[in-house]
Design a protein around this motif. Structure first.
Motif, mmCIF file in Angstrom:
data_model
loop_
_atom_site.group_PDB
_atom_site.id
_atom_site.type_symbol
_atom_site.label_atom_id
_atom_site.label_comp_id
_atom_site.label_asym_id
_atom_site.label_seq_id
_atom_site.Cartn_x
_atom_site.Cartn_y
_atom_site.Cartn_z
ATOM 1 N N THR A 22 11.188 36.459 53.415
ATOM 2 C CA THR A 22 12.259 37.422 53.710
ATOM 3 C C THR A 22 13.478 36.708 54.281
ATOM 4 O OG1 THR A 22 10.801 37.912 55.558
ATOM 5 C CG2 THR A 22 11.170 39.661 53.979
ATOM 6 N N ARG A 23 13.236 35.705 55.134
ATOM 7 C CA ARG A 23 14.361 34.971 55.708
ATOM 8 C C ARG A 23 15.146 34.253 54.607
ATOM 9 N NH1 ARG A 23 12.013 31.138 58.934
ATOM 10 N NH2 ARG A 23 10.590 32.750 59.665
ATOM 11 N N ALA A 24 14.398 33.599 53.712
ATOM 12 C CA ALA A 24 15.056 32.892 52.606
ATOM 13 C C ALA A 24 15.841 33.868 51.746
ATOM 14 C CB ALA A 24 14.017 32.165 51.767
ATOM 15 N N ALA A 25 15.235 35.032 51.468
ATOM 16 C CA ALA A 25 15.926 36.028 50.647
ATOM 17 C C ALA A 25 17.201 36.489 51.345
ATOM 18 C CB ALA A 25 15.008 37.213 50.371
ATOM 19 N N GLY A 26 17.136 36.642 52.672
ATOM 20 C CA GLY A 26 18.315 37.063 53.425
ATOM 21 C C GLY A 26 19.443 36.056 53.300
ATOM 22 N N VAL A 27 19.104 34.773 53.450
ATOM 23 C CA VAL A 27 20.127 33.725 53.327
ATOM 24 C C VAL A 27 20.766 33.757 51.939
ATOM 25 C CG1 VAL A 27 20.483 31.231 53.274
ATOM 26 C CG2 VAL A 27 19.045 32.240 55.040
ATOM 27 N N SER A 28 19.905 33.855 50.909
ATOM 28 C CA SER A 28 20.426 33.870 49.542
ATOM 29 C C SER A 28 21.308 35.085 49.305
ATOM 30 C CB SER A 28 19.282 33.886 48.534
ATOM 31 O OG SER A 28 18.570 32.693 48.594
ATOM 32 N N LEU A 29 20.840 36.242 49.791
ATOM 33 C CA LEU A 29 21.600 37.472 49.581
ATOM 34 C C LEU A 29 22.972 37.393 50.233
ATOM 35 C CD1 LEU A 29 19.174 40.488 49.919
ATOM 36 C CD2 LEU A 29 20.731 39.967 48.049
ATOM 37 N N GLU A 30 23.009 36.776 51.415
ATOM 38 C CA GLU A 30 24.283 36.663 52.117
ATOM 39 C C GLU A 30 25.259 35.810 51.300
ATOM 40 O OE1 GLU A 30 23.784 35.637 56.282
ATOM 41 O OE2 GLU A 30 25.869 34.957 56.267
ATOM 42 N N THR A 31 24.766 34.637 50.848
ATOM 43 C CA THR A 31 25.619 33.782 50.022
ATOM 44 C C THR A 31 26.081 34.537 48.789
ATOM 45 O OG1 THR A 31 24.136 32.014 50.688
ATOM 46 C CG2 THR A 31 25.791 31.477 49.035
ATOM 47 N N PHE A 32 25.137 35.238 48.164
ATOM 48 C CA PHE A 32 25.461 35.983 46.950
ATOM 49 C C PHE A 32 26.543 37.023 47.230
ATOM 50 C CE2 PHE A 32 24.697 39.952 44.630
ATOM 51 C CZ PHE A 32 24.948 39.525 43.342
ATOM 52 N N ALA A 33 26.344 37.819 48.296
ATOM 53 C CA ALA A 33 27.266 38.921 48.577
ATOM 54 C C ALA A 33 28.665 38.394 48.879
ATOM 55 C CB ALA A 33 26.743 39.757 49.737
ATOM 56 N N VAL A 83 30.052 26.300 52.601
ATOM 57 C CA VAL A 83 31.294 26.216 51.823
ATOM 58 C C VAL A 83 30.999 25.766 50.400
ATOM 59 C CG1 VAL A 83 33.575 25.169 51.704
ATOM 60 C CG2 VAL A 83 32.581 25.701 53.921
ATOM 61 N N SER A 84 30.205 24.717 50.258
ATOM 62 C CA SER A 84 29.878 24.225 48.917
ATOM 63 C C SER A 84 29.227 25.310 48.087
ATOM 64 C CB SER A 84 28.919 23.043 49.002
ATOM 65 O OG SER A 84 29.556 21.947 49.564
ATOM 66 N N LYS A 85 28.246 25.986 48.704
ATOM 67 C CA LYS A 85 27.526 27.013 47.951
ATOM 68 C C LYS A 85 28.463 28.127 47.513
ATOM 69 C CE LYS A 85 23.343 26.554 50.472
ATOM 70 N NZ LYS A 85 22.390 27.283 51.301
ATOM 71 N N LEU A 86 29.343 28.555 48.433
ATOM 72 C CA LEU A 86 30.267 29.633 48.079
ATOM 73 C C LEU A 86 31.194 29.206 46.949
ATOM 74 C CD1 LEU A 86 31.216 31.268 51.488
ATOM 75 C CD2 LEU A 86 29.827 32.195 49.647
ATOM 76 N N ILE A 87 31.661 27.961 47.005
ATOM 77 C CA ILE A 87 32.554 27.500 45.934
ATOM 78 C C ILE A 87 31.814 27.486 44.604
ATOM 79 C CG2 ILE A 87 33.905 25.545 45.082
ATOM 80 C CD1 ILE A 87 34.645 24.937 47.937
ATOM 81 N N ILE A 88 30.550 27.060 44.623
ATOM 82 C CA ILE A 88 29.780 27.065 43.372
ATOM 83 C C ILE A 88 29.676 28.491 42.836
ATOM 84 C CG2 ILE A 88 27.528 26.617 42.344
ATOM 85 C CD1 ILE A 88 27.154 24.485 44.555
ATOM 86 N N VAL A 89 29.307 29.423 43.722
ATOM 87 C CA VAL A 89 29.133 30.810 43.280
ATOM 88 C C VAL A 89 30.440 31.348 42.701
ATOM 89 C CG1 VAL A 89 28.619 33.159 44.024
ATOM 90 C CG2 VAL A 89 27.304 31.267 44.943
ATOM 91 N N VAL A 90 31.531 31.157 43.445
ATOM 92 C CA VAL A 90 32.813 31.702 42.974
ATOM 93 C C VAL A 90 33.214 31.035 41.660
ATOM 94 C CG1 VAL A 90 35.259 31.905 43.512
ATOM 95 C CG2 VAL A 90 33.571 32.330 45.285
ATOM 96 N N SER A 91 32.985 29.719 41.547
ATOM 97 C CA SER A 91 33.457 29.021 40.350
ATOM 98 C C SER A 91 32.718 29.472 39.094
ATOM 99 C CB SER A 91 33.308 27.509 40.518
ATOM 100 O OG SER A 91 31.950 27.155 40.449
ATOM 101 N N VAL A 92 31.499 30.003 39.227
ATOM 102 C CA VAL A 92 30.851 30.518 38.020
ATOM 103 C C VAL A 92 31.070 32.017 37.845
ATOM 104 C CG1 VAL A 92 29.102 28.746 37.755
ATOM 105 C CG2 VAL A 92 28.616 30.715 39.185
ATOM 106 N N ALA A 93 31.213 32.751 38.944
ATOM 107 C CA ALA A 93 31.253 34.217 38.834
ATOM 108 C C ALA A 93 32.652 34.751 38.579
ATOM 109 C CB ALA A 93 30.674 34.851 40.095
ATOM 110 N N VAL A 94 33.679 33.967 38.905
ATOM 111 C CA VAL A 94 35.024 34.526 38.845
ATOM 112 C C VAL A 94 35.518 34.694 37.402
ATOM 113 C CG1 VAL A 94 36.393 32.395 38.966
ATOM 114 C CG2 VAL A 94 37.214 34.457 40.091
ATOM 115 N N PHE A 95 35.023 33.856 36.473
ATOM 116 C CA PHE A 95 35.609 33.877 35.134
ATOM 117 C C PHE A 95 35.305 35.122 34.316
ATOM 118 C CE2 PHE A 95 35.864 29.453 36.365
ATOM 119 C CZ PHE A 95 37.231 29.324 36.269
#
Lengths: 279, 263
Positions: A76-87, A142-154
C-alpha cells in the motif's frame, strides 16, 4: 497522421439494434468470457503447482503475497508513492498540454512554430532521456515527474490541438456576429467545442503517464510499485514481484474506465479521437 | 476561382515552412549559446553533438549498437505483427473467439506493460530472445486491437458474397477479411512501432541488454553528454524514419483500397 477507425454513430446504432434483437447471443458471449477466464486461471494454477515457484507462482500464491503486502503496508505504501507521482505528473501534463494545444489550434504562428517539435518528440522514445535526467536531477521526485510529463504531455497537446483546430469557422463566426469578444469567443465556443478531443487526449495520457511512473521507478529502483517490483525480481521473489504488476494493472484499467465514464457524461454528444493508442 | 474565394486571407501571410525554419534555427542558436556556458560534462551544444555523431559513425561503435538494437527490434516487431494480425482477425471474424479473448486484451492494454520487463528477464534471461519478447509484448496490442476492431466492422455483405460463391473459410479470411482490414492493421502497425522502439530502449537502458540503450547508459555514466545526444539523435532518426515509412505505406495502400471499393 490518420486516426484509427471509429464506427460512425449510425453503424454503432445498427450494431446495437442487431444485438438487442438477439439477447441470447450476448449471454452466450458472457458465458464464453467467464469460462475462458476461469479455465485460464485454473490451468495456470495447475501448471504452477508443478513447476518451481521461482519460475511461475500460482495465482493463489500471488494473491497471498498481495494480502501479506497489504497487511505489512509495504504494497500500500508503494502504491501510494506511485499514485502521488502519477497524479502530480498527470496534472502538470494537463496544465501544460491543454493550453499549448489550444494555442496551437487557434494561432497559426504558434502552430507552425511548435508542430514539428511536437510530432518529432511524440515519435521519439522519450525514455531515452532517463539516464540524462538522472545525471541532471538525481534519482528523486523531480526526475520522475519530468519523465511522466515528457511522455504524457504529447497525446494531450496533439488531441487538444486537433480539436481546437477543427472548431468550424461557422461557429466562431456566429459568436462574432453576436458581438462576442475574442476572449468570450474562445472560452464559450472554442474550448467547449474542443472538449471531446481534450478528454480523449487525457484518457490516452493515463496509460503513458503510468508507464512513465513505472520507468522512473524501475530505473531508480528505490520507491513506489516499480521499485518494489525491481527489488523483488532482483531477489528472485517471483511470487511477490507479481503483486505490484497486478496493482498497476488495476490502476490502469480503473483510471481508463473512470475517464471513459467522464467522457460519456460530459461530452455524450460527440465521440472523437485522434492519435489514439487504441481503437 | 474557388481557390481565391476559399482562401482570401492566405495572401500576404508568412508561409508555414518559413515559420518552422525560423523556429528550428532559433532553437538551435539558443541551444548553442546557452549550452556553451554550461559544464560540458552535463550538457552539450548541437555542434559538439554533431562532432560526436561523426566520430561514433567513423569508429564503428554506433554501427554495432544500431545493428544489435535493430535486430531485436525487427524480430520482435515482426513477431508482434504476425501474432497481432492473426489473433485479431480470428477475434473479429468469430464472435466467440472474440468473447473468449477480449478480457485479456482489455486487461493488458491499459496496463503499463513496461512493468513486465523484470518478469521477462526472470523467465528468459538477458539474451537476445528476452529483448525480442519485450519488443513483441510492447507492440502486439495496438496491432491486435486495431485488427480486431477492423475485422469486426467488415461489412456483412462482403462475408455473404464470399459464402454465396462457395469460398472456403480460409479464402474468406485471407482474401476478404485480411484486405478489408488492411487500413486498420497499418494504423495499428504505426502505433505499435512507437511502442516497440520505446520498449526496446527501456529494456536496453534498464538491463544492460546491449544496443543503443546501453550506449546511452554508458555515456551518461561517463559524463559524455555529447556522445549521449548523438546516440539519442540516432534513435530520433530511427523513430521518425520508420513512422514515415509506415505512413507512406498507409497512403499507398489506402489509395489501392479506395480504388478497389470504387470498382
Amino acid at each position: 497522421m490518420t486516426a484509427t477507425y471509429e464506427p460512425t454513430r449510425t453503424e454503432r446504432l445498427v450494431r446495437e439494434r442487431r444485438r438487442a434483437r438477439r439477447p441470447g447471443r450476448t449471454r452466450v458471449r458472457w458465458v464464453v468470457r467467464v469460462v475462458s477466464v476461469v479455465a485460464f486461471l485454473g490451468t495456470w494454477e495447475i501448471v504452477a503447482n508443478r513447476v518451481s515457484p521461482l519460475f511461475l507462482p500460482a495465482p493463489t500464491a500471488i494473491l497471498e503475497g498481495m494480502v501479506d503486502g497489504v497487511r505489512t503496508g509495504e504494497l500500500t505504501r508503494a502504491a501510494g508513492v506511485s499514485l502521488e507521482t502519477f497524479a502530480v505528473g498527470f496534472l502538470i501534463s494537463a496544465a501544460i498540454g491543454v493550453p499549448v494545444g489550444l494555442a496551437m489550434g487557434r494561432s497559426r504562428v504558434v502552430e507552425h512554430t511548435l508542430d514539428s517539435f511536437v510530432y518529432a518528440l511524440y515519435v521519439v522514445p522519450t525514455m531515452a532521456f532517463v539516464p540524462l535526467l538522472v545525471l541532471w536531477f538525481g534519482i528523486g521526485t523531480v526526475s520522475k515527474l519530468i519523465i511522466v510529463v515528457s511522455v504524457a504531455v504529447f497525446p494531450i497537446i496533439i488531441n487538444t490541438y486537433v480539436g481546437a483546430k477543427n472548431v468550424g469557422p461557422s461557429m466562431v463566426d456566429i459568436g462574432r456576429s453576436m458581438s462576442a469578444g475574442r476572449w468570450k469567443n474562445f472560452s464559450s465556443i472554442v474550448v467547449p467545442a474542443s472538449l471531446p478531443f481534450i478528454l480523449a487526449g487525457l484518457r490516452l495520457a493515463i496509460g503513458r503517464a503510468l508507464s512513465g511512473v513505472v520507468v522512473g521507478e524501475l530505473f531508480t529502483a528505490i520507491s513506489g510499485l516499480g521499485g518494489l517490483l525491481m527489488t523483488y525480481s532482483n531477489l528472485l521473489r517471483t511470487q511477490l514481484a507479481f503483486g505490484p504488476v497486478v496493482v498497476l494493472m488495476v490502476l490502469g484499467i480503473g483510471f481508463t474506465a473512470l475517464l471513459r465514464f467522464v467522457e460519456s457524461r460530459v461530452v455524450a454528444w460527440k465521440e472523437t479521437e485522434r492519435h489514439s493508442d487504441e481503437p | 476561382m474557388t481557390g481565391t474565394v476559399l482562401r482570401p486571407r492566405a495572401r500576404g501571410r508568412v508561409p508555414a515552412w518559413a515559420i518552422r525554419t525560423i523556429a528550428w534555427v532559433t532553437m538551435l542558436v539558443v541551444w548553442q549559446l546557452v549550452a556553451a556556458r554550461i559544464d560540458p560534462r552535463f550538457f552539450t551544444t548541437p555542434i559538439a553533438m554533431m562532432k560526436a555523431f561523426v566520430e561514433l559513425v567513423q569508429s564503428g561503435e554506433l554501427h554495432e549498437a544500431l545493428l544489435n538494437s535493430a535486430r531485436s527490434l525487427f524480430a520482435g516487431f515482426a513477431l508482434a505483427v504476425l501474432i497481432g494480425v492473426s489473433i485479431g482477425l480470428l477475434m473479429g471474424r468469430y464472435r466467440l473467439v472474440g468473447a473468449a479473448l477480449d478480457p485479456y486484451v482489455n486487461a493488458l492494454f491499459p496496463t503499463p506493460r513496461i512493468a513486465f520487463i523484470p518478469l521477462v528477464v526472470l523467465w528468459f534471461g538477458l539474451e537476445l530472445q528476452a529483448k525480442v519478447i519485450v519488443v513483441c509484448l510492447m507492440s502486439v496490442f495496438p496491432v491486435l486491437i486495431n485488427t480486431y476492431v477492423g475485422a469486426r466492422d467488415v461489412s456483412k455483405s462482403l462475408d455473404e458474397v464470399g459464402r454465396s460463391l462457395c469460398a472456403t473459410e480460409r479464402t474468406i479470411l485471407l482474401r476478404i477479411f485480411l484486405p478489408a482490414t488492411l487500413p486498420h492493421i497499418l494504423a495499428g502497425v504505426r502505433l505499435g512501432l512507437g511502442q516497440a522502439v520505446g520498449g526496446m530502449v527501456v529494456a536496453e537502458i534498464l538491463l544492460a541488454f546491449g544496443g543503443l540503450g546501453s550506449l546511452i547508459t554508458a555515456y551518461a555514466r561517463s559524463f559524455r553528454p555529447d556522445y549521449l545526444f548523438a546516440t539519442i539523435l540516432v534513435l530520433v532518426l530511427l523513430g521518425v524514419g520508420l513512422t514515415f515509412l509506415v505512413q507512406f505505406a498507409e497512403r499507398r495502400l489506402s489509395r489501392v483500397n479506395i480504388e478497389v471499393r470504387d470498382q
